[in-house]
Design an enzyme around this catalytic site. Sequence first.
Site, PDB file in Angstrom:
ATOM      1  N   ARG A  17       6.798   0.701  -9.903  1.00 24.08           N
ATOM      2  CA  ARG A  17       7.546  -0.563  -9.905  1.00 24.08           C
ATOM      3  C   ARG A  17       8.980  -0.375 -10.379  1.00 24.08           C
ATOM      4  NH1 ARG A  17       2.703  -4.903 -11.544  1.00 24.08           N
ATOM      5  NH2 ARG A  17       1.818  -4.841  -9.443  1.00 24.08           N
TER       6      ARG A  17
ATOM      7  N   TYR B  76       6.148  -3.985  -1.341  1.00 20.25           N
ATOM      8  CA  TYR B  76       5.069  -3.094  -1.807  1.00 20.25           C
ATOM      9  C   TYR B  76       5.005  -2.985  -3.336  1.00 20.25           C
ATOM     10  CZ  TYR B  76       8.348   1.063  -1.183  1.00 20.25           C
ATOM     11  OH  TYR B  76       9.364   1.964  -1.205  1.00 20.25           O
ATOM     12  N   GLU B  77       3.939  -2.364  -3.798  1.00 27.40           N
ATOM     13  CA  GLU B  77       3.666  -2.245  -5.251  1.00 27.40           C
ATOM     14  C   GLU B  77       3.590  -3.608  -5.934  1.00 27.40           C
ATOM     15  OE1 GLU B  77       2.832   0.589  -5.425  1.00 27.40           O
ATOM     16  OE2 GLU B  77       4.069   1.610  -3.945  1.00 27.40           O
ATOM     17  N   GLY B  78       3.024  -4.589  -5.234  1.00 35.56           N
ATOM     18  CA  GLY B  78       2.985  -5.960  -5.756  1.00 35.56           C
ATOM     19  C   GLY B  78       4.218  -6.696  -5.276  1.00 35.56           C
TER      20      GLY B  78
END
Lengths: 593, 593
Positions: free
Chosen positions: A297, A441-443
């Site tokens: 993140r 992406y990645e949340g």
Amino acid sequence: MPIYNAPLKDMDFILNDVFKAEDFWQGNDDLAHIDMATANAILEEMAKFSKNVILDLNRSSDEEGGAQFSNGVVTTPKGFKEAFKQYAEGGWIGLGAEEEWGGQGMPKMLTVLADEMIWATNPSFMLYPLLSVGAGMALNNYASQEQKQAYLPKIYTGEWSGTMCLTEPHAGTDLGIIKTKAERNEDGSYDISGTKIFITSGEHDLSENIIHLVLAKTPDAPAGSRGISLFIVPKFLVNEDGSLGERNTMGAGSIEHKMGIKGSATCVLNFDAAKGFLVGKENEGLAAMFVMMNYERLSMGIQGLGASEFAYQNAAQYATDRLQGRSATGVKSPEKPADSILVHGDVRRMLLNGRANNEASRAFAVYVGQQLDITKFSSDAEAVKKANDRVALLTPIAKAYLTDTALNAVLDSQMVFGGHGYIREWGMEQCVRDLRISQIYEGTNGVQAQDLIGRKTIRNNGANMAEYITEIREFVATLDDSLAIKAATLNACSEVEAITQFILQQAKGAPDFANGVAVDYLHAVGLLSFSYMFAKISQAAQAKTEAFYQNKLILAQYFAEKVLPGLTAHIAQIKASSNLMMQLPEDYFTAQS
Amino acid sequence: MPIYNAPLKDMDFILNDVFKAEDFWQGNDDLAHIDMATANAILEEMAKFSKNVILDLNRSSDEEGGAQFSNGVVTTPKGFKEAFKQYAEGGWIGLGAEEEWGGQGMPKMLTVLADEMIWATNPSFMLYPLLSVGAGMALNNYASQEQKQAYLPKIYTGEWSGTMCLTEPHAGTDLGIIKTKAERNEDGSYDISGTKIFITSGEHDLSENIIHLVLAKTPDAPAGSRGISLFIVPKFLVNEDGSLGERNTMGAGSIEHKMGIKGSATCVLNFDAAKGFLVGKENEGLAAMFVMMNYERLSMGIQGLGASEFAYQNAAQYATDRLQGRSATGVKSPEKPADSILVHGDVRRMLLNGRANNEASRAFAVYVGQQLDITKFSSDAEAVKKANDRVALLTPIAKAYLTDTALNAVLDSQMVFGGHGYIREWGMEQCVRDLRISQIYEGTNGVQAQDLIGRKTIRNNGANMAEYITEIREFVATLDDSLAIKAATLNACSEVEAITQFILQQAKGAPDFANGVAVDYLHAVGLLSFSYMFAKISQAAQAKTEAFYQNKLILAQYFAEKVLPGLTAHIAQIKASSNLMMQLPEDYFTAQS
């Protein structure tokens, strides 16, 4: 072809003048061997690699259509293999990793700057080592000594690489409903079966082996996210002597065709009773995966910064070279058919949006990097606790705010090119396409905002936020009163403080209040954070008379006057009732309007 | 595959309830034959064509790489030829054109809605007839009777098509520096020589002939934009009997490879002493071209609206179908593994941003369409003057504000899909790529903002803006006091009024003040305009109890509370000194930061 020159002077300014990096390093036993000369030498090496090796591969890989898939085999774009070899041989994969396992033990506040250059010049390429580093980090924190011994050294030499396998076709944000199964064998290994999608670097030709970190559920696991375990599933099983054994029963079913980052292979992976090895304990896999996830993140924020810097540099050069129209205050270049478009305030506005974003994002990345370094290297338990809280609070800002503002900055830079910005050959449209994934992406950034407002703020009744604001206030007090950024930042502190209290109050009576205002809150905290960074930059520059420093004060003022006022709008939007949105019946949305 | 259903019910609501279209048509002799039944029948036909014929071609044309170029010949994507034939045979090209030349004489307030559907389903396709219609409009206003007779009927049957040739490699916004030469021949024709770039539909296989409208300079023309003439340069010269003669000495040198609208051929055109025919008088070409240009600019706004509606429909459907997480107020669908993501306020926020944008943009397009209809059909000279002023004032809003807000709305819709929004097969990333050009072409949105603040506001000392605000205030007075949109719109009127005065004052002393604040001003006026549209929508809905109408009041309130507060930020940013930006030396921008 697009240009790129690593902003080494600004990086030195941020490390040395703003964050007094050398003092910080000298104060930690494990970092005492690093000085600014070493740091700058590392950054200069990466500046050469990014400019001379991977920059051109970025355009060519996009033009050739990116990674190619055929019969389970993924071929990376031309030149990636050689570049990856060079990158690995340079020791870059383990730059921030433990020396025990072959890493170089460099502090995060330095590695974020090296990473920025790769994100700037070739984000598709960056995604290959990125996943290795993240997997290495998760293993270093949660795997057994034998597992670390078996996997980490080969990951840092680049002989092997890593992935994180979370998402399934029906389960993205909500990992509690994953279906991938793990059945325990008598020898202690597990049979892993299921389908994972959107697996970055899930299959490729850059390394001999790929170490997949896979989330799965054992047959008797509790429902939901409390029943998720983490497994090492190597593409090739590893013999006791470390050599490669048989091919595991798993592989890529296809790769995705995407908007951008085409050189990065995004895979569907099918696991068919593939042999897996438990990391840590059963049902505790999510915590291990989140070590990796939180690392990724912050990396997404650096992806944003890199793209914004790259786009800015190209737009500034184009604006300097492009002659069009005349200055409203009189002809500036009478010898030319028209003035440069830099005479137009609106062009400067777009460029300064980018420049302000670059300088604030870079400072913020180093700030969060330093907090991470404290958690890792400090022996002062209280300082570690405080830094941990700060990292937890600011990870969603690093991921979501830095990528949201980067997209705006990159769109502005593309616009400086006019019609040429829409044409592939200039590279600006690719930069927009490549960057867009960082918000997803990645949340998704919406999910980051939920994390900030929920887990990181409401859950501790605003304590972490209050500490952060106290730190900002105390710092800003040291600034010259004449600087516009001082009053602006103090005002932003009060605004964010008050709206945090408002949210804490509202959330008590209405459990779905926070969800609808989360993105506005994230942007409010993000604006405050950038204001804080410009306060730090200004403090480092205020006593110096050279243009380099004085221009930083002008940029800080630009931010205070032309960007920060957006805070007011976010505050007003949070104060407006969000119950309104929830009143509408679900079928309203798809009904014929 | 992406879905699309034309929003016929909302279109009927806008025409019938909001703008009382039938009363307006009945009050004009030339429009008295049109009633709502006719209007709805036309829209229903277009709804079928857009959904059944061109929607699927949008994805396939992008997948096959769009228009192809080989040896001067452009081949349009599969299916475009048949679709264009069907479109032409349906009489759609001339829908709003004069009946004298084979058009159908339909009012603009209706044609904008038909256009919306094509923009929504296949923007690349739309660009072929669009240029024909624009060229037809310029010719109808400025060409001789013989020229109209020769070209217009064939353009409206689709046998021939049109282009506008302005941009050159070194000259985009600044047309005063074009180099294309026009040398007069003894027979009254001209030899046109030069290179034009970014020529939409400059070469293709959809029509037998292409009628290029080309800006060029005669040898003795005054310097700058006062020396530009307009020429008809047909691809094939036309014999006296209307049949095609010899191939003109011009042609496509290449086509551009672009971020999106790949099905649209964007050409480099080389003119090599090509035969051209003057339209109107020498040196007065820019005015004629601007008839066409202003038409295209409103069309770009409709492109934004179409994309926003398309993206919204797909996102709303995806959100309804996608199960992920649980509602914070308790499980909503216990029988399913998770609730639909519509239970999350943030998902609703993204969707409502799109929905509010669609409904306000559509009302605004019809409002501007009606003003254009007044200029064309009214016999009341004062009404025509007023409507002309209004169209002039609002064209930059229609072009730039509607496309800026559309990009945000489309990005929100893409985000609703999470990772799936980044994958090509869902069509959302293509929608973003295709839409992005609307902010750039036909004068970048930054240039539109200069037009609004300069020519349309400062030049008349704010008189047009004052009249517009007066109209809004008078209208809003008729609303129920209970509606949040009433006070919000009145407040926005005061804010925009005050900031306009501020700008008029500041601009007096500083000729480059306006340039740097123009985009903020455009967004301020845009927000006021959308607020006005929601006031109009609310007035039409306020007395009605059905959910369809009551939901429009909720959406208007959503806009007032969650979107309109952005106005405050733009006002603050205008008030901040923009001289700061101009202080920085030009080399600051490219210097190592």
